[in-house]
Design an enzyme around this catalytic site. Structure first.
Site, PDB file in Angstrom:
ATOM      1  CE  LYS A  46      -2.212  -2.218   3.548  1.00 61.66           C
ATOM      2  NZ  LYS A  46      -2.851  -2.326   4.852  1.00 61.66           N
ATOM      3  CD  GLU A 102       7.950  -0.731  -3.010  1.00 58.86           C
ATOM      4  OE1 GLU A 102       6.838  -0.210  -2.811  1.00 58.86           O
ATOM      5  OE2 GLU A 102       8.271  -1.837  -2.546  1.00 58.86           O
ATOM      6  CG  ASP A 103       6.912   2.108   0.070  1.00 53.65           C
ATOM      7  OD1 ASP A 103       7.681   1.261  -0.430  1.00 53.65           O
ATOM      8  OD2 ASP A 103       6.257   1.875   1.108  1.00 53.65           O
ATOM      9  CG  ASP A 106      15.568  -0.835   3.725  1.00 53.70           C
ATOM     10  OD1 ASP A 106      16.773  -0.560   3.775  1.00 53.70           O
ATOM     11  OD2 ASP A 106      14.924  -1.197   4.735  1.00 53.70           O
ATOM     12  CE  LYS A 134      15.597   3.168   5.373  1.00 56.35           C
ATOM     13  NZ  LYS A 134      14.949   2.320   6.418  1.00 56.35           N
ATOM     14  CG  PHE A 155      11.322   2.565  10.200  1.00 52.76           C
ATOM     15  CD1 PHE A 155      11.619   1.379   9.524  1.00 52.76           C
ATOM     16  CD2 PHE A 155      10.005   2.998  10.251  1.00 52.76           C
ATOM     17  CE1 PHE A 155      10.611   0.640   8.922  1.00 52.76           C
ATOM     18  CE2 PHE A 155       8.994   2.253   9.654  1.00 52.76           C
ATOM     19  CZ  PHE A 155       9.295   1.074   8.988  1.00 52.76           C
ATOM     20  CB  VAL A 156      11.693   7.462   6.561  1.00 55.07           C
ATOM     21  CG1 VAL A 156      13.102   7.937   6.876  1.00 55.07           C
ATOM     22  CG2 VAL A 156      11.712   6.503   5.367  1.00 55.07           C
ATOM     23  CG  ASP A 162       3.297   0.819   7.000  1.00 56.75           C
ATOM     24  OD1 ASP A 162       4.072   0.641   6.036  1.00 56.75           O
ATOM     25  OD2 ASP A 162       2.961  -0.097   7.782  1.00 56.75           O
ATOM     26  NE  ARG A 168      -0.238   1.909   4.957  1.00 57.82           N
ATOM     27  CZ  ARG A 168       0.781   1.133   4.569  1.00 57.82           C
ATOM     28  NH1 ARG A 168       1.729   1.628   3.805  1.00 57.82           N
ATOM     29  NH2 ARG A 168       0.833  -0.130   4.936  1.00 57.82           N
TER      30      ARG A 168
END
Ligand code: IMP
Ligand code: MG
Length: 187
Positions: A46, A102-103, A106, A134, A155-156, A162, A168
């Site tokens: 999501k 994609e968000d 990582d 990242k 962690f963002v 989320d 979100r």
């Protein structure tokens, strides 16, 4: 302004205005690359939803849109390394030019898996667009074709990203206070 969401943010990395400007630039670059073609955007649920909604409006192309969902994290802040498709594209991707949205990139587990999977299904090309990168987290050799912003080893959350399904709807992107996910009893 302080509220229930921003109280948990250690530091804002990118403001709403900075995101808006960068997404416009990305949309223009993608529109130029795919001019005259009909790519298929594949949003990864999501986390990419807010970015995707803004990106495709900044990208004046004849394009299709589908979604996929994968799970690799559960509610933990560290990748499990396993990637599982929980919702697949219902349409045929054979000979299509795909643009994965994609968000965050990582460890690279998710995007290297998806790229391989979609290539194996016969896609003509697979382009990767990620809002955030990242690089410090990388375990798999995968690079994005388009990156919104780099982020440090933290962690963002926000703008779709989320922690345990929260944050979100934060309009900016920020570093989450470690005490939110580090319980004192180590549980
Ligand atoms: P990767 O497979 O380790 O590259 O991670 C991809 C997924 O992990 C992303 O789609 C996010 O859902 C999640 N993720 C990785 N880092 C972060 C972060 O800093 N904040 C929120 N989600 C993250
Ligand atoms: Mg995600």
């Amino acid at each position: 302004m302080k509220n229930e969401l921003t109280n948990d943010i250690l530091k804002v990395l990118y403001t709403e205005e900075q995101i808006r400007e960068r997404v416009k630039e990305l949309g223009a670059a993608i529109a130029e690359k795919f001019a005259g073609q009909r790519p298929l955007f594949v949003g990864i649920l999501k986390g990419s939803v807010l970015f995707l909604a803004d990106l495709i409006r900044a990208c004046p192309l004849r394009a299709d849109l589908e979604m996929m969902a994968v799970s690799s994290y559960g509610n933990a802040a560290v990748s499990s390394g396993r990637v599982r498709i929980t919702y697949d594209i219902p349409t045929d991707v054979r000979d299509r030019d795909l643009i994965i949205v994609e968000d965050i990139l990582d460890s690279g587990n998710t995007l290297s898996f998806l790229k391989e999977y979609l290539n194996a299904k016969g896609a003509a090309s697979v382009t990767i667009v990620t809002l955030l990168d990242k690089p410090s987290g990388r375990q798999k050799a995968v690079t994005a074709d388009y990156v919104g912003f780099p982020v440090p080893d933290a962690f963002v959350v926000g703008y779709g990203l989320d922690y345990a399904q929260l944050y979100r709807n934060l309009p900016c992107i920020g570093i989450l206070k470690p005490e939110v996910y580090e319980k004192p009893d180590g549980d």
